[in-house]
Scaffold this motif. Structure first.
Motif, mmCIF file in Angstrom:
data_model
loop_
_atom_site.group_PDB
_atom_site.id
_atom_site.type_symbol
_atom_site.label_atom_id
_atom_site.label_comp_id
_atom_site.label_asym_id
_atom_site.label_seq_id
_atom_site.Cartn_x
_atom_site.Cartn_y
_atom_site.Cartn_z
ATOM 1 N N TYR A 182 39.863 61.679 121.703
ATOM 2 C CA TYR A 182 39.511 62.000 120.405
ATOM 3 C C TYR A 182 38.223 61.223 119.743
ATOM 4 N N GLU A 183 37.642 61.828 118.615
ATOM 5 C CA GLU A 183 36.473 61.283 118.167
ATOM 6 C C GLU A 183 36.695 60.419 116.516
ATOM 7 N N ILE A 184 36.025 59.640 116.174
ATOM 8 C CA ILE A 184 35.722 59.279 115.035
ATOM 9 C C ILE A 184 34.781 60.008 114.178
ATOM 10 N N GLY A 185 35.307 60.799 113.031
ATOM 11 C CA GLY A 185 34.655 61.444 112.033
ATOM 12 C C GLY A 185 33.936 60.506 111.032
ATOM 13 N N VAL A 188 26.730 60.230 117.137
ATOM 14 C CA VAL A 188 26.160 61.535 117.461
ATOM 15 C C VAL A 188 26.112 61.888 115.827
ATOM 16 N N MET A 189 24.537 61.918 115.475
ATOM 17 C CA MET A 189 24.136 62.126 114.197
ATOM 18 C C MET A 189 24.223 63.763 114.010
ATOM 19 N N GLY A 190 24.631 64.392 113.002
ATOM 20 C CA GLY A 190 24.628 65.550 112.636
ATOM 21 C C GLY A 190 25.866 66.576 113.022
ATOM 22 N N GLN A 191 26.769 65.778 113.742
ATOM 23 C CA GLN A 191 27.903 66.264 114.189
ATOM 24 C C GLN A 191 28.987 66.834 113.223
ATOM 25 N N THR A 192 29.307 68.131 112.983
ATOM 26 C CA THR A 192 29.967 68.548 111.890
ATOM 27 C C THR A 192 31.553 68.349 111.757
ATOM 28 N N ASN A 193 31.863 68.457 113.294
ATOM 29 C CA ASN A 193 33.532 68.381 113.557
ATOM 30 C C ASN A 193 33.832 67.141 114.365
ATOM 31 N N TYR A 194 35.042 66.388 114.213
ATOM 32 C CA TYR A 194 35.245 65.641 115.230
ATOM 33 C C TYR A 194 36.843 65.852 115.955
ATOM 34 N N ARG A 195 36.794 65.627 117.129
ATOM 35 C CA ARG A 195 37.939 65.994 117.989
ATOM 36 C C ARG A 195 39.203 65.231 117.617
ATOM 37 N N TRP A 196 40.263 65.920 117.265
ATOM 38 C CA TRP A 196 41.602 65.345 116.943
ATOM 39 C C TRP A 196 42.688 66.263 117.360
ATOM 40 N N TYR A 197 43.896 66.108 116.987
ATOM 41 C CA TYR A 197 44.943 67.056 117.435
ATOM 42 C C TYR A 197 44.610 68.336 116.755
ATOM 43 N N ALA A 216 33.052 56.923 105.116
ATOM 44 C CA ALA A 216 34.275 56.361 105.613
ATOM 45 C C ALA A 216 34.570 56.761 107.047
ATOM 46 N N LEU A 217 35.457 56.405 107.995
ATOM 47 C CA LEU A 217 35.704 56.482 109.252
ATOM 48 C C LEU A 217 37.144 57.424 109.403
ATOM 49 N N CYS A 264 33.087 66.432 109.244
ATOM 50 C CA CYS A 264 32.400 65.223 109.098
ATOM 51 C C CYS A 264 30.999 65.623 109.138
ATOM 52 N N GLU A 265 30.251 64.358 108.650
ATOM 53 C CA GLU A 265 28.680 64.658 108.615
ATOM 54 C C GLU A 265 28.105 64.031 109.949
ATOM 55 N N HIS A 266 28.826 62.929 110.715
ATOM 56 C CA HIS A 266 28.392 62.561 111.859
ATOM 57 C C HIS A 266 29.472 62.239 112.772
ATOM 58 N N ALA A 267 29.643 61.987 113.903
ATOM 59 C CA ALA A 267 30.756 61.401 114.757
ATOM 60 C C ALA A 267 30.311 60.414 115.739
ATOM 61 N N ILE A 268 31.477 59.650 116.059
ATOM 62 C CA ILE A 268 31.401 58.657 117.380
ATOM 63 C C ILE A 268 32.291 59.054 118.179
#
Length: 151
Positions: free
Chosen positions: A73-76, A30-39, A88-89, A60-64
């Protein structure tokens, strides 16, 4: 608990190849996603990725992400904070990242391998080569049989 870590031994310089690697593993870039899901809270029981503070975690700048799994959870994808250019991931591996570990491997090894493969395939195409056959070996490595485009 937060167990946010950086996937080691992986320097991202090609976001298109990372997107293809994600797709290969059933994930979505997901290009341009600025937060990733975590605890959501740093509890201090695990070292932070190098150069990052508690306030940086989750940004983050992008996410997976895993498509259609809103609880996973997601990868930032974050700009590196060391001397190396690129990304970095970061991800929170607590409870298997609620499905991420199944997709990317225990320490991200499946994602590292998929990214390396996609970067290699991109270079081969640029060199006017094509993959005639791709075989996954018992040890998890991938063997490519190459041909020349137009030959």
């Amino acid at each position: 608990m937060s167990h946010t870590v950086e996937i080691k031994d992986l320097l991202i310089r090609d976001l298109a190849a990372l997107g293809r690697a994600a797709t290969r593993l059933g994930l979505e870039l997901v290009m341009g996603q600025t937060n990733y899901r975590w605890y959501g809270t740093v509890v201090g029981d695990h070292p932070l990725p190098t150069g990052f503070t508690n306030q940086d975690i989750g940004k983050c700048e992008h996410a997976i992400r895993i498509p259609n799994q809103p609880d996973a959870y997601e990868i930032g994808i974050v700009t590196r904070r060391d001397e190396l250019p690129g990304y970095a991931l970061h991800w929170d591996f607590w409870n298997g990242g609620y499905g991420l570990t199944d997709r990317i491997g225990q320490d991200g090894e499946l994602l590292r391998q998929a990214y390396a493969l996609e970067v290699t395939l991109g270079h081969l195409t640029a060199m006017n080569h094509c993959v005639l056959n791709q075989t996954q070996l018992e040890d998890g490595s991938i063997e490519l049989e190459l041909g020349q485009i137009g030959a």
